[in-house]
Design an enzyme around this catalytic site. Structure first.
Site, PDB file in Angstrom:
ATOM      1  N   SER A 178      17.941  86.272  -0.851  1.00 32.05           N
ATOM      2  CA  SER A 178      18.819  85.104   0.294  1.00 32.05           C
ATOM      3  C   SER A 178      19.349  86.239   0.432  1.00 32.05           C
ATOM      4  O   SER A 178      20.205  87.795   0.445  1.00 32.05           O
ATOM      5  CB  SER A 178      19.939  84.304  -0.170  1.00 32.05           C
ATOM      6  OG  SER A 178      20.931  84.729  -1.223  1.00 32.05           O
ATOM      7  N   ASP A 179      20.465  86.521   1.996  1.00 34.54           N
ATOM      8  CA  ASP A 179      21.328  86.747   3.067  1.00 34.54           C
ATOM      9  C   ASP A 179      22.342  86.972   2.008  1.00 34.54           C
ATOM     10  O   ASP A 179      22.724  85.754   0.858  1.00 34.54           O
ATOM     11  CB  ASP A 179      21.398  86.845   4.305  1.00 34.54           C
ATOM     12  CG  ASP A 179      22.229  87.813   4.704  1.00 34.54           C
ATOM     13  OD1 ASP A 179      22.480  88.825   4.605  1.00 34.54           O
ATOM     14  OD2 ASP A 179      21.903  87.822   5.781  1.00 34.54           O
ATOM     15  N   TRP A 180      23.221  87.217   2.193  1.00 34.59           N
ATOM     16  CA  TRP A 180      24.436  87.745   1.117  1.00 34.59           C
ATOM     17  C   TRP A 180      25.356  85.998   1.351  1.00 34.59           C
ATOM     18  O   TRP A 180      25.644  85.975   2.720  1.00 34.59           O
ATOM     19  CB  TRP A 180      25.798  88.433   1.340  1.00 34.59           C
ATOM     20  CG  TRP A 180      24.781  90.047   0.464  1.00 34.59           C
ATOM     21  CD1 TRP A 180      25.871  90.306  -0.203  1.00 34.59           C
ATOM     22  CD2 TRP A 180      24.116  90.736   0.247  1.00 34.59           C
ATOM     23  NE1 TRP A 180      25.464  91.800  -1.123  1.00 34.59           N
ATOM     24  CE2 TRP A 180      24.125  91.437  -0.765  1.00 34.59           C
ATOM     25  CE3 TRP A 180      22.563  90.344   0.455  1.00 34.59           C
ATOM     26  CZ2 TRP A 180      22.976  91.786  -1.071  1.00 34.59           C
ATOM     27  CZ3 TRP A 180      21.713  91.383   0.147  1.00 34.59           C
ATOM     28  CH2 TRP A 180      21.975  92.412  -1.090  1.00 34.59           C
ATOM     29  N   SER A 181      25.456  84.958   0.458  1.00 32.13           N
ATOM     30  CA  SER A 181      26.461  84.341   0.725  1.00 32.13           C
ATOM     31  C   SER A 181      25.794  82.925   1.553  1.00 32.13           C
ATOM     32  O   SER A 181      26.289  82.398   2.216  1.00 32.13           O
ATOM     33  CB  SER A 181      28.045  84.236   1.369  1.00 32.13           C
ATOM     34  OG  SER A 181      28.463  85.609   0.122  1.00 32.13           O
ATOM     35  N   ALA A 182      23.843  83.224   2.052  1.00 36.32           N
ATOM     36  CA  ALA A 182      23.302  82.399   3.183  1.00 36.32           C
ATOM     37  C   ALA A 182      23.028  81.323   2.081  1.00 36.32           C
ATOM     38  O   ALA A 182      22.298  80.230   2.179  1.00 36.32           O
ATOM     39  CB  ALA A 182      22.421  83.313   3.429  1.00 36.32           C
TER      40      ALA A 182
END
Length: 716
Positions: free
Chosen positions: A303-307
């Site tokens: 995932s992208d960060w906090s996505a």
């Protein structure tokens, strides 16, 4: 006395949004970078081999030769009186799975990411299926020894600032965990590391050799710092054309992973074929069906960060969550059978397989030796210098990526002028706080050497003016500055540092603006690279990786404004659509809901200008030189089909019949073999040595026109 020369050095800091959208109409291209000395002897003959399937379409009226999905090969500089030749094969690069039989000697060598084919022969496409198979065997054996909790821990980060890197996974047994670090142009948030030219500059060189060398050098620095996974950034792309973007990604990944670090991509085309170890998800609905099945991707998806907003995303193809918080929720969902344990096994196996694939299980692989969040902490930052001699490569790319947009009456190169005046905010040292004044280098003063902002890597001979996001013009009254200087001096040279297009029409035709150099984001050696161009030590050979329009309204996508707070704007995307009153409905279909014709592809950048018949200020691929080149003897010939068992697949494809829907179908090797050879002769007809960059764009014949839209029925 020689006339004085006034330099106006402009920079534009607008963030680049690189689009890489392929059309449904396949066409291919081959690009060549030729270094030639002037000579009256036999000219240089160049040939390229084109593969028909898998690529993107370009409008036949494109003003410059170039397009999607393939390769370029660089020639060595030739001395006067000699000739050189090059063969450039348009193959869409390799595959992570091999489902169609034995390797083809000399075309698809069995190898590993640590040992890719030479960049000098782009026909050699790596087949790393056996390397993946060996890595999977080790990974499955390791995962079989883990508990459910340990397997979940493999897939989950330890949380923001939970380790030395921007992303970290925990140690599990004798698996040491992973360090993930931002890496678009070097190791971010680390000292004694090189700031390389941005990807957009690397693409502007159109030199496969420099794209690969940049990837290798960045990979070496990441390994030296103890990074396991080098993260990409979507906005640090390789331009507006799918061919150029995919070639840049392909060579960069081959370079990065040859050094031993895992690369992380954000798009599919050519990244998977380069054997990329990981992909950062963006299109969740395509992860299983397209990425992992059709493309046969064997690495892992993060995932992208906090996505990530739900652990159910594991079902739709997500393998690792970043930066992570607690793995307990995913474990609970597995225990109640919401997420099958077999899926968790697959997630952990993919992550470990990528680790084994790059040989990071070796006891000699460096431990993380920097602290991205506390650089002054002597206990966790060992200040390891990984720069080596990479500054020389940065300078070479910086000069090779400079684009000469205007040069009247030989204003450049400079001929020992007696008087020079440098004007602009980069013509003096930055603020008294020094090069590290701005946190994360996101400042508004000093040389624009990278996409985030200027201020860290300074040479005086650059000027930074941020570009206005609303109208693509220079901030700080940049247009007025150029016009004011040009009004006082008949030999004004403008240098632009920008991450993307900037409108130059307010001053580009001013008679006193005699030369314009588009210098881009050239990294630590920005000043030296620029001087190499200005004084003629390097003949400019850069070509624009995007179109510079005459007006912002000429582009296909416009700025959408409105909304307040957390309101989400509802935007109807109509790129590729033309109204019935202005369109010829060839190659299109009618969309009743929108009342438009859709051309089955997105008209991005030059495709839009071609389709809408808009004349740009500087077309995609434009770039001048201090010399001239002559082209002759164009020849196009079909290449014979394959001699193996895949011949029937090729025949079915040529007849328009469906291909086998198996794992890795789109990356099957038979799809990416040469189909046509294009050859031509290039001669340096000028007085100085130079490098010429040309691309070949074949366009398929147009299909039959779609039927006209239905007429409304008459009411009785």
């Amino acid at each position: 006395m020689r006339p004085s020369i006034l330099f106006v050095l402009l920079g534009a800091g607008r963030t680049l949004s690189a689009s890489s959208t392929a059309s449904s109409s396949p066409s291919s291209s081959s690009s060549l970078s030729l270094s030639l000395s002037p000579s009256s002897s036999p000219a240089t003959s160049s040939s390229g081999t084109l593969s028909s399937p898998s690529s993107s379409s370009s409008s036949p009226s494109s003003p410059v030769l170039s397009s999607p999905s393939s390769s370029s090969a660089s020639l060595p500089t030739t001395s006067s009186g000699t000739s050189s030749s090059v063969t450039s094969s348009l193959v869409s690069s390799s595959t992570s799975t091999s489902t169609t039989g034995p390797p083809i000697p000399g075309v698809y060598p069995l190898t590993s990411p640590k040992n890719p084919p030479s960049v000098q022969n782009s026909a050699l496409v790596p087949d790393i299926a056996p390397a993946w198979a060996a890595a999977y065997k080790k990974a499955k054996a390791k995962v079989a020894t883990f508990t459910l909790e340990q397997k979940v821990n493999i897939t989950t980060g330890v949380g923001w600032q939970g380790g030395r890197c921007v992303g970290n996974t925990p140690a599990v047994g004798d698996f040491p965990g992973l360090c993930l670090e931002d890496s678009p142009l070097g190791v971010r948030l680390a000292d004694f590391a090189t700031a390389f030219p941005a990807a957009i500059n690397a693409a502007t060189t159109w030199k496969r050799s420099l794209l690969r060398a940049r990837g290798v050098a960045m990979g070496q620095e990441h390994v030296g710092k103890g990074v396991n996974i080098a993260l990409g950034r979507n906005w640090e792309g390789f331009g507006a054309d799918p061919f150029l973007a995919s070639t840049g990604a392909y060579e960069t990944i081959l370079g990065l992973q040859s050094a031993g670090v895992q690369a992380c991509a954000k798009h599919y085309i050519n990244n998977v074929m380069a054997g990329v170890a990981s992909i950062m998800c963006s299109y969740n609905l395509t992860l299983n069906g397209i990425l992992k099945h059709e493309f046969g991707f064997q690495g892992f998806v993060m995932s992208d960060w906090s996505a990530q907003h739900s652990t159910i995303s594991a079902i739709t193809g997500l393998d690792m969550t970043m930066p992570g918080t607690s793995p307990s929720t995913r474990g609970h969902r597995t225990l109640n059978n919401t997420i099958p344990e077999a899926r968790v096994d697959d997630m952990a196996t993919r992550i470990l397989a990528a680790w084994y694939l790059l040989g990071q299980d070796s006891p000699n692989y460096p431990k993380t030796n920097f602290n991205a969040f506390q650089s002054l902490d002597e206990a966790t930052n060992e200040h390891v210098d990984v720069q080596d001699n990479h500054g020389a490569l940065v300078r070479e790319i910086g000069a090779a990526s400079a684009v000469l947009l205007k040069n009247v009456n030989g204003a450049l190169p400079l001929k020992k002028p007696r008087r020079l005046v440098l004007i602009g905010s980069d013509a003096a040292p930055a603020h008294v706080a020094g090069p590290n004044e701005f946190g994360d280098q996101g400042g508004v003063d000093g040389t624009l050497a990278m996409g985030w902002g200027p201020g860290k890597y300074l040479y005086v001979l650059d000027f930074h003016v941020l570009c206005n996001w609303n109208n693509l013009t220079a901030w700080h009254n940049g247009d007025a500055l150029v016009k004011a200087v040009a009004a006082q001096n008949k030999n004004t040279i403008v240098v632009v540092n920008s991450v993307g297009p900037v409108i130059v029409d307010p001053w580009i035709d001013h008679p006193n603006v005699t030369a314009v150099v588009w210098a881009g984001l050239a990294g630590t050696e920005a000043g030296n690279a620029l001087v190499d161009i200005l004084y003629g030590d390097v003949n400019p050979s850069g070509r624009l990786p995007y179109t510079i329009a005459k007006s912002p309204s000429d582009y296909s996508a416009q700025l959408a404004t409105g909304g307040t707070g957390n309101q989400i704007l509802d935007i109807t995307y109509t790129e590729g659509c033309v109204s019935p009153s202005t369109a010829n409905p060839r190659n299109s279909r009618w969309l009743p809901r929108l009342g438009l014709y859709f051309f089955n592809r997105l008209f991005i950048d030059y495709r839009h200008f071609d389709a809408a018949n808009i004349v740009p200020r500087f077309e995609f691929g434009f770039g001048l030189s201090y010399t001239t080149f002559k082209y002759t003897d164009l020849s196009i010939n079909a290449v014979g089909g394959s001699p193996d068992q895949d011949k029937s697949f090729e025949a079915n494809w040529a007849a328009g019949k469906p291909s086998p829907q198996v794992v890795g179908a789109s990356t099957a090797l038979w799809l990416h073999r040469p189909a046509f050879e294009v050859s031509f002769t290039v001669q340096n007809a000028g007085k100085v040595a130079g490098t010429e960059v040309r691309c070949v764009i074949p366009s398929p014949p147009p299909p039959p026109p779609s039927p006209p839209p239905p007429r409304p029925r008459k009411k009785n």
